[in-house]
Enzyme design. Structure first.
Site, PDB file in Angstrom:
ATOM      1  N   GLN A 141     -14.248   4.743 -45.645  1.00 42.88           N
ATOM      2  CA  GLN A 141     -13.637   5.706 -46.560  1.00 42.88           C
ATOM      3  C   GLN A 141     -14.431   7.002 -46.641  1.00 42.88           C
ATOM      4  O   GLN A 141     -13.972   8.047 -46.202  1.00 42.88           O
ATOM      5  CB  GLN A 141     -13.503   5.073 -47.949  1.00 42.88           C
ATOM      6  CG  GLN A 141     -12.582   3.860 -47.966  1.00 42.88           C
ATOM      7  CD  GLN A 141     -12.519   3.185 -49.326  1.00 42.88           C
ATOM      8  OE1 GLN A 141     -12.848   3.766 -50.350  1.00 42.88           O
ATOM      9  NE2 GLN A 141     -12.105   1.930 -49.341  1.00 42.88           N
ATOM     10  N   ASP A 142     -15.648   6.918 -47.174  1.00 41.19           N
ATOM     11  CA  ASP A 142     -16.439   8.099 -47.473  1.00 41.19           C
ATOM     12  C   ASP A 142     -17.863   7.848 -46.995  1.00 41.19           C
ATOM     13  O   ASP A 142     -18.359   6.725 -47.115  1.00 41.19           O
ATOM     14  CB  ASP A 142     -16.430   8.318 -48.999  1.00 41.19           C
ATOM     15  CG  ASP A 142     -16.653   9.754 -49.390  1.00 41.19           C
ATOM     16  OD1 ASP A 142     -16.137  10.645 -48.689  1.00 41.19           O
ATOM     17  OD2 ASP A 142     -17.331   9.993 -50.397  1.00 41.19           O
ATOM     18  N   PRO A 143     -18.556   8.846 -46.441  1.00 40.65           N
ATOM     19  CA  PRO A 143     -19.957   8.623 -46.073  1.00 40.65           C
ATOM     20  C   PRO A 143     -20.805   8.285 -47.301  1.00 40.65           C
ATOM     21  O   PRO A 143     -20.493   8.697 -48.423  1.00 40.65           O
ATOM     22  CB  PRO A 143     -20.388   9.974 -45.480  1.00 40.65           C
ATOM     23  CG  PRO A 143     -19.122  10.658 -45.103  1.00 40.65           C
ATOM     24  CD  PRO A 143     -18.102  10.206 -46.108  1.00 40.65           C
ATOM     25  N   ALA A 212     -16.745  11.106 -52.677  1.00 35.06           N
ATOM     26  CA  ALA A 212     -15.401  11.641 -52.419  1.00 35.06           C
ATOM     27  C   ALA A 212     -15.287  13.139 -52.670  1.00 35.06           C
ATOM     28  O   ALA A 212     -14.181  13.664 -52.811  1.00 35.06           O
ATOM     29  CB  ALA A 212     -14.357  10.898 -53.243  1.00 35.06           C
TER      30      ALA A 212
END
Length: 322
Positions: A141-143, A212
């Protein structure tokens, strides 16, 4: 939670389902004799088949000659750091308004904010898993947004960084599928990427300590194009690991007919107890790869445990300055 396969009931899926019901817990060494991780592929390396030899001839600089000075400035990172086979396949995306707007946003962020991963690692997935070597797609999804963690591969952290809770649960699930699996002390998953697992986040950058924070800026459109390319280029099929609702939503509208989709809840401690440990995705991945490509194409999940990870001076420097 019951694992859902791709809605298209393919013969290979039926074979895997039958195998799943009658096979005993396998040992990892049933699939492998020896498997060592390879370094990230560089653009200058000779690719290993005719198709990839043609891809390797793609000339980024010649392509860039047609750019305006402003476009060249915005796209220099892609020219310098995106692996050639991926660059060639994705080059039309770079001149689309959404991508140029994304790069303008990032230019401002880099000037005023701390952004992860470091610039040179944003496209590291493309070097560890060139287009022609991709056989599994793992959707993130997100780093990670804390110092020293993110380096361009979803779920992976740099050597010496404690394993995040979701990765700990991933290891536990592998242990269930393969009882002889030794839980690694590292969260550095490069050996998986080097074996053909495209470890791709939906968003490729994030502002430090703000989860995010770069979502909705254009990365999702770009990584959707990455998925589209990978799925269209591999006619024999790929395994797709989609954990959690956001990952499942990313598959909507993609050409999945030829591919083996494995869905489950996310391995986060907030949801893993609702079926992740019972999904058997790691065993099913190898059963399907063996059926489609032969045992030599299975993933050695233990490669992470076996690696002798060393923190390069460049990694130490980037971790200390992030």
């Amino acid at each position: 939670m019951t694992v859902l396969n791709t809605t298209d009931k393919r013969k290979a899926d039926d074979t895997v389902n039958k195998l799943d019901g009658k096979l005993k817990q396998p040992r990892l060494d049933n699939f492998f004799k020896t498997n060592t991780s390879s370094p990230a592929l560089k653009d200058t390396q000779v690719l290993d088949n005719k198709e990839n030899n043609s891809v390797s001839k793609f000339n980024k600089e010649k392509w860039a000659e047609n750019l305006t000075p402003a476009q060249r400035k915005l796209l220099q990172l892609e020219i310098d750091t995106l692996e050639s086979s991926w660059f060639d396949a994705l080059k039309d995306e770079f001149l689309k308004p959404y991508f140029l707007n994304l790069k303008e946003f990032l230019m401002k962020e880099w000037q005023s904010q701390r952004v992860f991963p470091p610039k040179e690692d944003i496209y590291s997935w493309s070097h560890h898993t060139p287009l022609h070597k991709t056989k599994v797609i793992l959707l993130g999804q997100d780093p990670y947004h804390n110092i020293g963690q993110a380096h361009g591969l979803c779920f992976s952290v740099r050597p010496g960084i404690p394993c995040p809770p979701s990765l700990v649960n991933i290891y536990k699930a592998i242990k269930i599928d393969y009882p002889d699996f030794v839980i690694p002390k590292t969260g550095y998953l490069v050996p998986w990427a080097d074996q053909g697992i495209l470890m791709l986040n939906a968003s490729l950058t994030v502002r430090a300590h703000q989860a995010a924070s770069h979502s909705g800026k254009g990365w999702e459109t770009f990584t959707s194009a990455v998925l589209q390319v990978a799925l269209n280029r591999n006619r024999k099929g790929l395994v797709i690991l989609a954990w959690g609702t956001p990952a499942a939503k990313r598959l909507q509208g993609l050409p999945l007919k030829a591919h083996y989709v494995l869905r489950s809840v996310h391995p986060s401690p907030l949801s893993a107890h609702r079926g992740f440990f019972e999904c058997h995705h790691f065993k099913k991945t190898n059963e399907w790869l063996e059926e489609q490509y032969g045992p030599e194409k299975c993933i050695n999940w233990s490669a992470v445990s076996e690696q002798k990870a060393k923190i390069k001076s460049s990694e130490l420097e980037s971790s200390s300055t992030e």
